[in-house]
Design an enzyme around this catalytic site. Structure first.
Site, PDB file in Angstrom:
ATOM      1  N   ASP A  13      28.903 -60.850  36.565  1.00 22.05           N
ATOM      2  CA  ASP A  13      29.361 -62.148  37.071  1.00 22.05           C
ATOM      3  C   ASP A  13      30.858 -62.375  36.889  1.00 22.05           C
ATOM      4  O   ASP A  13      31.299 -63.498  36.680  1.00 22.05           O
ATOM      5  CB  ASP A  13      28.579 -63.310  36.406  1.00 22.05           C
ATOM      6  CG  ASP A  13      27.094 -63.117  36.524  1.00 22.05           C
ATOM      7  OD1 ASP A  13      26.639 -62.766  37.618  1.00 22.05           O
ATOM      8  OD2 ASP A  13      26.386 -63.318  35.518  1.00 22.05           O
ATOM      9  N   LYS A  16      33.080 -60.089  41.225  1.00 24.15           N
ATOM     10  CA  LYS A  16      33.272 -58.830  41.967  1.00 24.15           C
ATOM     11  C   LYS A  16      33.275 -59.045  43.475  1.00 24.15           C
ATOM     12  O   LYS A  16      34.002 -58.384  44.189  1.00 24.15           O
ATOM     13  CB  LYS A  16      32.148 -57.846  41.637  1.00 24.15           C
ATOM     14  CG  LYS A  16      32.242 -57.278  40.253  1.00 24.15           C
ATOM     15  CD  LYS A  16      31.119 -56.325  39.996  1.00 24.15           C
ATOM     16  CE  LYS A  16      29.796 -57.008  39.801  1.00 24.15           C
ATOM     17  NZ  LYS A  16      29.457 -57.428  38.473  1.00 24.15           N
ATOM     18  N   GLY A  40      24.151 -60.774  41.936  1.00 21.18           N
ATOM     19  CA  GLY A  40      24.471 -61.931  42.744  1.00 21.18           C
ATOM     20  C   GLY A  40      25.960 -61.993  42.980  1.00 21.18           C
ATOM     21  O   GLY A  40      26.737 -62.014  42.040  1.00 21.18           O
ATOM     22  N   HIS A  41      26.351 -61.923  44.220  1.00 20.45           N
ATOM     23  CA  HIS A  41      27.764 -62.017  44.562  1.00 20.45           C
ATOM     24  C   HIS A  41      27.966 -63.256  45.419  1.00 20.45           C
ATOM     25  O   HIS A  41      27.264 -63.440  46.401  1.00 20.45           O
ATOM     26  CB  HIS A  41      28.197 -60.827  45.442  1.00 20.45           C
ATOM     27  CG  HIS A  41      28.272 -59.537  44.713  1.00 20.45           C
ATOM     28  ND1 HIS A  41      28.388 -58.343  45.364  1.00 20.45           N
ATOM     29  CD2 HIS A  41      28.279 -59.262  43.409  1.00 20.45           C
ATOM     30  CE1 HIS A  41      28.448 -57.375  44.466  1.00 20.45           C
ATOM     31  NE2 HIS A  41      28.375 -57.913  43.275  1.00 20.45           N
ATOM     32  N   GLN A 223      25.927 -56.009  38.154  1.00 19.86           N
ATOM     33  CA  GLN A 223      25.919 -56.308  36.715  1.00 19.86           C
ATOM     34  C   GLN A 223      27.261 -55.942  36.075  1.00 19.86           C
ATOM     35  O   GLN A 223      28.282 -56.117  36.710  1.00 19.86           O
ATOM     36  CB  GLN A 223      24.741 -55.613  36.001  1.00 19.86           C
ATOM     37  CG  GLN A 223      23.382 -56.148  36.406  1.00 19.86           C
ATOM     38  CD  GLN A 223      22.887 -55.571  37.718  1.00 19.86           C
ATOM     39  OE1 GLN A 223      22.908 -54.376  37.924  1.00 19.86           O
ATOM     40  NE2 GLN A 223      22.446 -56.412  38.619  1.00 19.86           N
TER      41      GLN A 223
HETATM   42  P1  IMP Z   1      17.129 -57.267  34.781  1.00 21.52           P
HETATM   43  O1  IMP Z   1      18.316 -56.589  35.382  1.00 21.52           O
HETATM   44  O2  IMP Z   1      16.501 -58.271  35.708  1.00 21.52           O
HETATM   45  O3  IMP Z   1      16.128 -56.319  34.203  1.00 21.52           O
HETATM   46  O4  IMP Z   1      17.657 -58.145  33.534  1.00 21.52           O
HETATM   47  C1  IMP Z   1      18.177 -57.534  32.365  1.00 21.52           C
HETATM   48  C2  IMP Z   1      19.363 -58.307  31.821  1.00 21.52           C
HETATM   49  O5  IMP Z   1      20.473 -58.169  32.708  1.00 21.52           O
HETATM   50  C3  IMP Z   1      19.125 -59.820  31.683  1.00 21.52           C
HETATM   51  O6  IMP Z   1      19.841 -60.277  30.546  1.00 21.52           O
HETATM   52  C4  IMP Z   1      19.747 -60.387  32.946  1.00 21.52           C
HETATM   53  O7  IMP Z   1      20.128 -61.736  32.789  1.00 21.52           O
HETATM   54  C5  IMP Z   1      20.939 -59.461  33.094  1.00 21.52           C
HETATM   55  N1  IMP Z   1      21.414 -59.361  34.478  1.00 21.52           N
HETATM   56  C6  IMP Z   1      20.830 -58.712  35.506  1.00 21.52           C
HETATM   57  N2  IMP Z   1      21.561 -58.814  36.616  1.00 21.52           N
HETATM   58  C7  IMP Z   1      22.657 -59.511  36.301  1.00 21.52           C
HETATM   59  C8  IMP Z   1      23.839 -59.907  37.027  1.00 21.52           C
HETATM   60  O8  IMP Z   1      24.031 -59.621  38.212  1.00 21.52           O
HETATM   61  N3  IMP Z   1      24.749 -60.619  36.310  1.00 21.52           N
HETATM   62  C9  IMP Z   1      24.594 -60.901  35.012  1.00 21.52           C
HETATM   63  N4  IMP Z   1      23.525 -60.559  34.300  1.00 21.52           N
HETATM   64  C10 IMP Z   1      22.571 -59.859  34.932  1.00 21.52           C
END
Ligand code: IMP
Length: 427
Positions: A13, A16, A40-41, A223
């Protein structure tokens, strides 16, 4: 060789979408190499705001080919609805390419993600609930379903059977849920085959040929570094490799082809989900960062945890990604603070530590050591060059650069496409 990697230097976040979009006009291919619709972008083009989850942000640039690489996990229903949402708004999505080797997030993977989190109780990871972890687990366990499997019904049925064999035992006997029927899953997946067919391609070949022809290829990480399955704050991480090496494995392009690795760095820090976060604020400053920075997840709508900038993390990101540059985002959010604390080191069990500890226990005990930098009150959103910034904002950027170990080549001073200061060109 113009192959660039753009990735999050913190916990994701970092903004990007804006960085990718800034380069979009001069880039021929934008490639996602890991993750799925957990990302999420938000991209702002003129007065239009787009929230993208699975598609590379290059989809908004008419000259660019967006690519979903083999390292990505694809939820077909999400992909198709994201595409039709963009089509309704007049965006042409016909150039999209999807690797036939990318794995599919099946409905049972989403179910398993949710029930596992519930079962973990207070030890939960706080996943996005999109089935990301279980899909990567299936991939590693060699019971995953790939995009290409949608085009062979017999293979697809056998693979779904193999994947559900153990899962149905687990769902019924451990989690007290109903078993999932193989035929129902196969039917649903086959329903996507025709709609996805025009996009499926040998993306490894396409990308390597593009690089041979000197095309500009941008790899866009989802991520962030600290959410990396290997280099992040395990187990509070995602299940893929957002770090630079992931761009190679997740796309089939070799490391010798990568010319630049750009880390997106927010001028403060945020995190969603559970896990350690040394500079997290629980006071009015944290609340103000959340409010001014609009720190709410694009994917889950969850409030992000907020804190001051952490230089220890930035240095670590430089190291594990081999960063050549930083793109500093959201500097404008810090306008108005008289003093801005920056974490320069940690104190762990009474000792000062300059680098990120590899031990999970130590990291959980890390307390930030702050240095206060003087703030500024002038509006910086109209600044076009570094020298337009107030002296204290310039000094803040220079201090961060010195602590973080790579040059800051661009600075975001507002959410709009043009609200960016380019210090050095990325291309
Ligand atoms: P998962 O990717 O859904 O398995 O979640 C694993 C961890 O990564 C959790 O703490 C989510 O909140 C975090 N996470 C996954 N995608 C994002 C992102 O795009 N931005 C920030 N945190 C993320």
């Amino acid at each position: 060789m113009p192959a660039l990697v753009l990735l999050g230097a913190q916990w994701g976040d970092e903004g990007k979408g804006k960085a990718t979009d800034l380069l979009g006009g001069s880039v021929d291919y934008v490639v996602r190499y890991q993750g799925g619709n957990n990302a999420g972008h938000t991209v702002v083009v003129g007065d239009q705001k787009y929230a993208l989850h699975l598609l590379p942000s290059g989809i908004l640039s008419p000259t660019c080919v967006p690519v979903i690489g083999n390292g990505v996990v694809v939820d077909p229903s999400v992909l198709l609805s994201e595409l039709s949402g963009l089509n309704e708004r007049g965006v042409d999505t016909s150039k999209l390419m999807i690797s036939g080797n990318a794995h599919i997030i099946t409905p049972y993977n989403v179910t398993v993600d949710k029930v596992t989190e519930r079962f973990l109780g207070k030890r939960k990871i706080g996943t996005t609930g999109r089935g990301i972890g279980p899909t990567y687990a299936d991939k590693i366990n060699r019971v995953g379903i790939r995009v290409q499997d949608l085009y062979d019904e017999s293979i697809l049925t056998q693979k779904v059977e193999a994947a559900l064999d153990v899962k149905n035992q687990m769902l019924t006997k451990l989690y007290n849920r109903r078993a999932i029927a193989v035929e129902q899953v196969v039917e649903e997946l086959l329903g996507y085959a025709e709609k996805l067919a025009p996009y499926v391609a040998d993306t490894v070949l396409v990308l390597n040929q593009a690089l041979e022809e000197d095309k500009v290829v941008l790899f866009e990480g989802g991520q962030g570094t600290l959410l990396d399955i290997d280099h992040g704050t395990y187990p509070f991480v995602t299940s893929s490799n957002p770090t630079a090496g992931g761009a190679c494995t997740g796309s089939g392009v070799g490391p010798t082809k990568i010319s630049r690795v750009i880390g997106i760095l927010k001028a403060y820090t945020t995190r969603v989900g559970a896990g350690p976060f040394p500079t997290e604020l629980f006071d009015a400053d944290g609340e103000a960062l959340r409010r001014i920075g609009g720190e709410r997840g694009v994917t889950t709508g969850r409030d992000r945890r907020c804190g001051w900038f952490d230089a220890v993390i930035a240095r670590y990101a430089t190291r594990v990604n081999g960063l050549t540059d930083f793109f500093l985002t959201k500097l404008d959010v810090l306008t108005g603070w008289e003093q801005i604390p920056v974490c320069v080191a940690y104190e762990i069990d009474g000792k000062r530590v300059e680098e990120l500890p590899y031990s999970q226990t130590d990291f959980h005990h890390a307390k930030p050591v702050y240095e206060n930098l003087p703030g500024w009150s002038e509006d910086i959103t109209k600044a076009k060059s570094f020298s337009d910034l107030p002296k204290n904002a310039q000094n803040y950027v220079k201090a961060l650069e010195e602590m973080s170990g790579a040059p800051i080549s661009a600075i975001g001073v507002g959410p709009g496409r043009d609200e960016t200061i380019e210090v050095n060109s990325f291309l």
